[in-house]
Design a protein around this motif. Structure first.
Motif, PDB file in Angstrom:
ATOM      1  N   ALA A   1       0.834  -1.209   0.000  1.00  0.00           N
ATOM      2  CA  ALA A   1       0.000   0.000   0.000  1.00  0.00           C
ATOM      3  C   ALA A   1       0.865   1.255   0.000  1.00  0.00           C
ATOM      4  O   ALA A   1       0.537   2.253  -0.649  1.00  0.00           O
ATOM      5  CB  ALA A   1      -0.937  -0.005   1.202  1.00  0.00           C
ATOM      6  N   ASP A   2       1.977   1.231   0.743  1.00  0.00           N
ATOM      7  CA  ASP A   2       2.889   2.385   0.763  1.00  0.00           C
ATOM      8  C   ASP A   2       3.505   2.604  -0.613  1.00  0.00           C
ATOM      9  O   ASP A   2       3.652   3.747  -1.063  1.00  0.00           O
ATOM     10  CB  ASP A   2       3.996   2.165   1.793  1.00  0.00           C
ATOM     11  CG  ASP A   2       3.492   2.209   3.219  1.00  0.00           C
ATOM     12  OD1 ASP A   2       2.637   3.061   3.521  1.00  0.00           O
ATOM     13  OD2 ASP A   2       3.943   1.387   4.037  1.00  0.00           O
TER      14      ASP A   2
ATOM     15  N   ALA B   1      -9.645   4.899  -1.074  1.00  0.00           N
ATOM     16  CA  ALA B   1      -9.778   6.172  -0.369  1.00  0.00           C
ATOM     17  C   ALA B   1      -8.433   6.885  -0.274  1.00  0.00           C
ATOM     18  O   ALA B   1      -8.340   8.105  -0.446  1.00  0.00           O
ATOM     19  CB  ALA B   1     -10.359   5.938   1.021  1.00  0.00           C
ATOM     20  N   SER B   2      -7.382   6.113  -0.030  1.00  0.00           N
ATOM     21  CA  SER B   2      -6.044   6.690   0.050  1.00  0.00           C
ATOM     22  C   SER B   2      -5.617   7.251  -1.302  1.00  0.00           C
ATOM     23  O   SER B   2      -5.034   8.338  -1.393  1.00  0.00           O
ATOM     24  CB  SER B   2      -5.051   5.620   0.512  1.00  0.00           C
ATOM     25  OG  SER B   2      -3.734   6.125   0.497  1.00  0.00           O
TER      26      SER B   2
ATOM     27  N   THR C   1     -11.042  -1.816  -5.797  1.00  0.00           N
ATOM     28  CA  THR C   1     -11.791  -1.045  -4.806  1.00  0.00           C
ATOM     29  C   THR C   1     -12.709  -1.891  -3.918  1.00  0.00           C
ATOM     30  O   THR C   1     -12.731  -1.701  -2.698  1.00  0.00           O
ATOM     31  CB  THR C   1     -12.595   0.069  -5.503  1.00  0.00           C
ATOM     32  OG1 THR C   1     -11.671   0.982  -6.112  1.00  0.00           O
ATOM     33  CG2 THR C   1     -13.465   0.825  -4.510  1.00  0.00           C
TER      34      THR C   1
ATOM     35  N   TYR D   1      -7.603   8.362  -3.602  1.00  0.00           N
ATOM     36  CA  TYR D   1      -8.372   9.575  -3.872  1.00  0.00           C
ATOM     37  C   TYR D   1      -7.777  10.774  -3.136  1.00  0.00           C
ATOM     38  O   TYR D   1      -7.639  11.858  -3.700  1.00  0.00           O
ATOM     39  CB  TYR D   1      -9.825   9.378  -3.459  1.00  0.00           C
ATOM     40  CG  TYR D   1     -10.675  10.596  -3.779  1.00  0.00           C
ATOM     41  CD1 TYR D   1     -11.062  10.857  -5.088  1.00  0.00           C
ATOM     42  CD2 TYR D   1     -11.040  11.496  -2.779  1.00  0.00           C
ATOM     43  CE1 TYR D   1     -11.798  11.979  -5.404  1.00  0.00           C
ATOM     44  CE2 TYR D   1     -11.769  12.623  -3.088  1.00  0.00           C
ATOM     45  CZ  TYR D   1     -12.153  12.864  -4.401  1.00  0.00           C
ATOM     46  OH  TYR D   1     -12.861  13.989  -4.710  1.00  0.00           O
ATOM     47  N   ARG D   2      -7.407  10.566  -1.867  1.00  0.00           N
ATOM     48  CA  ARG D   2      -6.843  11.676  -1.083  1.00  0.00           C
ATOM     49  C   ARG D   2      -5.496  12.127  -1.641  1.00  0.00           C
ATOM     50  O   ARG D   2      -5.202  13.321  -1.682  1.00  0.00           O
ATOM     51  CB  ARG D   2      -6.683  11.253   0.381  1.00  0.00           C
ATOM     52  CG  ARG D   2      -7.988  11.089   1.145  1.00  0.00           C
ATOM     53  CD  ARG D   2      -7.723  10.955   2.636  1.00  0.00           C
ATOM     54  NE  ARG D   2      -6.887   9.790   2.938  1.00  0.00           N
ATOM     55  CZ  ARG D   2      -7.362   8.588   3.209  1.00  0.00           C
ATOM     56  NH1 ARG D   2      -8.678   8.378   3.210  1.00  0.00           N
ATOM     57  NH2 ARG D   2      -6.544   7.579   3.490  1.00  0.00           N
TER      58      ARG D   2
ATOM     59  N   PHE E   1     -10.377  -3.608  -1.478  1.00  0.00           N
ATOM     60  CA  PHE E   1      -9.472  -2.725  -0.738  1.00  0.00           C
ATOM     61  C   PHE E   1     -10.028  -1.297  -0.737  1.00  0.00           C
ATOM     62  O   PHE E   1      -9.452  -0.382  -1.334  1.00  0.00           O
ATOM     63  CB  PHE E   1      -8.073  -2.728  -1.375  1.00  0.00           C
ATOM     64  CG  PHE E   1      -7.472  -4.091  -1.517  1.00  0.00           C
ATOM     65  CD1 PHE E   1      -6.870  -4.713  -0.439  1.00  0.00           C
ATOM     66  CD2 PHE E   1      -7.503  -4.761  -2.737  1.00  0.00           C
ATOM     67  CE1 PHE E   1      -6.303  -5.978  -0.564  1.00  0.00           C
ATOM     68  CE2 PHE E   1      -6.939  -6.019  -2.882  1.00  0.00           C
ATOM     69  CZ  PHE E   1      -6.340  -6.630  -1.785  1.00  0.00           C
ATOM     70  N   PRO E   2     -11.176  -1.075  -0.078  1.00  0.00           N
ATOM     71  CA  PRO E   2     -11.771   0.267  -0.084  1.00  0.00           C
ATOM     72  C   PRO E   2     -10.870   1.329   0.529  1.00  0.00           C
ATOM     73  O   PRO E   2     -10.881   2.487   0.104  1.00  0.00           O
ATOM     74  CB  PRO E   2     -13.055   0.088   0.731  1.00  0.00           C
ATOM     75  CG  PRO E   2     -12.834  -1.150   1.544  1.00  0.00           C
ATOM     76  CD  PRO E   2     -11.975  -2.029   0.701  1.00  0.00           C
ATOM     77  N   GLU E   3     -10.075   0.928   1.536  1.00  0.00           N
ATOM     78  CA  GLU E   3      -9.175   1.905   2.152  1.00  0.00           C
ATOM     79  C   GLU E   3      -8.081   2.329   1.184  1.00  0.00           C
ATOM     80  O   GLU E   3      -7.604   3.471   1.210  1.00  0.00           O
ATOM     81  CB  GLU E   3      -8.558   1.338   3.435  1.00  0.00           C
ATOM     82  CG  GLU E   3      -7.560   0.205   3.258  1.00  0.00           C
ATOM     83  CD  GLU E   3      -8.190  -1.129   2.885  1.00  0.00           C
ATOM     84  OE1 GLU E   3      -7.432  -2.059   2.553  1.00  0.00           O
ATOM     85  OE2 GLU E   3      -9.432  -1.263   2.931  1.00  0.00           O
ATOM     86  N   LEU E   4      -7.691   1.411   0.302  1.00  0.00           N
ATOM     87  CA  LEU E   4      -6.699   1.749  -0.717  1.00  0.00           C
ATOM     88  C   LEU E   4      -7.265   2.784  -1.683  1.00  0.00           C
ATOM     89  O   LEU E   4      -6.599   3.751  -2.043  1.00  0.00           O
ATOM     90  CB  LEU E   4      -6.293   0.494  -1.471  1.00  0.00           C
ATOM     91  CG  LEU E   4      -5.297   0.700  -2.622  1.00  0.00           C
ATOM     92  CD1 LEU E   4      -3.914   0.990  -2.064  1.00  0.00           C
ATOM     93  CD2 LEU E   4      -5.262  -0.528  -3.522  1.00  0.00           C
TER      94      LEU E   4
END
Length: 214
Positions: free
Chosen positions: A57-58, A121-122, A113, A124-125, A116-119
């Motif tokens: 993810a990083d 969201a990250s 998505t 998008y931010r 990995f919804p948090e991915l």
């Protein structure tokens, strides 16, 4: 005979190779791609990758941040005419979003998505939200200076981003046709249309002509 991974003698060069390799692998295989595949593409050991990026993810987030940073730079230059800044941004934005790589990355992210919804969201931010925020600031400042019609800067931002990519991205994602070559003329056509639509309002008040006395 397999090639031995390169030693991490140059940290900056190694990091750059990892980011480039990750971009290619994510486009080809989506977010499901393994860290091992990225390390192999960059020709480094897996532990070397983890020394730079603690998780997949990083690494994914860094790829997005680098693309976004390159876009934001195009909006610099307050002393330049608004049209020139928007043209530069528009050319870079379309080249990123409508390229084979950009479409592949977008497709991979959408597919990932649900799992990995948090991915998402990250992403998008770090990506679209930052791009929109910087463009919003540029347009708001142009409104304050009277270069654009005063109004809703949020609407002005969404409108320009939609005009630059919008339906074309859907077309090339779904039609199977290859994306177009970069076309600055097309960008100029879009930007000029946008600037006409958001041009400052012209006062309709005209001086009343004086009638001469006979």
């Amino acid at each position: 005979m397999p090639v031995a991974p390169l030693a991490d003698t140059d940290s900056t060069d190694c990091r750059s190779r990892l980011i480039q390799a990750a971009t290619e692998v994510f486009i080809e295989e989506g977010y499901r791609a393994s860290i091992e595949r990225v390390a192999a593409r960059a020709n480094v050991a897996r532990q070397t990758l983890y020394n730079h990026f603690p998780s997949k993810a990083d690494l994914f987030g860094e790829v997005i941040r680098q693309v976004t940073a390159a876009l934001l730079i195009t909006l610099d230059g307050k002393s330049e005419a608004l049209r020139e800044r928007l043209l530069r941004f528009g050319i870079a934005f379309r080249e990123k979003a409508l390229s084979v790589e950009g479409l592949g990355f977008y497709r991979a992210l959408v597919a990932a998505t649900p799992r990995f919804p948090e991915l998402a969201a990250s992403f998008y931010r770090s990506g679209p939200a930052q791009t929109a925020a910087r463009l919003h600031l540029v347009l708001q400042e142009a409104m304050d200076r009277g270069e654009l019609r005063s109004g809703d800067a949020d609407f002005a931002t969404v409108t320009l981003l939609s005009m630059l990519v919008g339906a074309e991205r859907s077309h090339y994602l779904l039609s199977g046709e290859p994306p177009p070559a970069p076309d600055p003329g097309r960008v100029a056509q879009i930007i000029d249309c946008y600037l006409r639509a958001f041009a400052p309002a012209v006062s309709s008040c005209q001086p009343v002509p004086q009638r001469s006395t006979p």
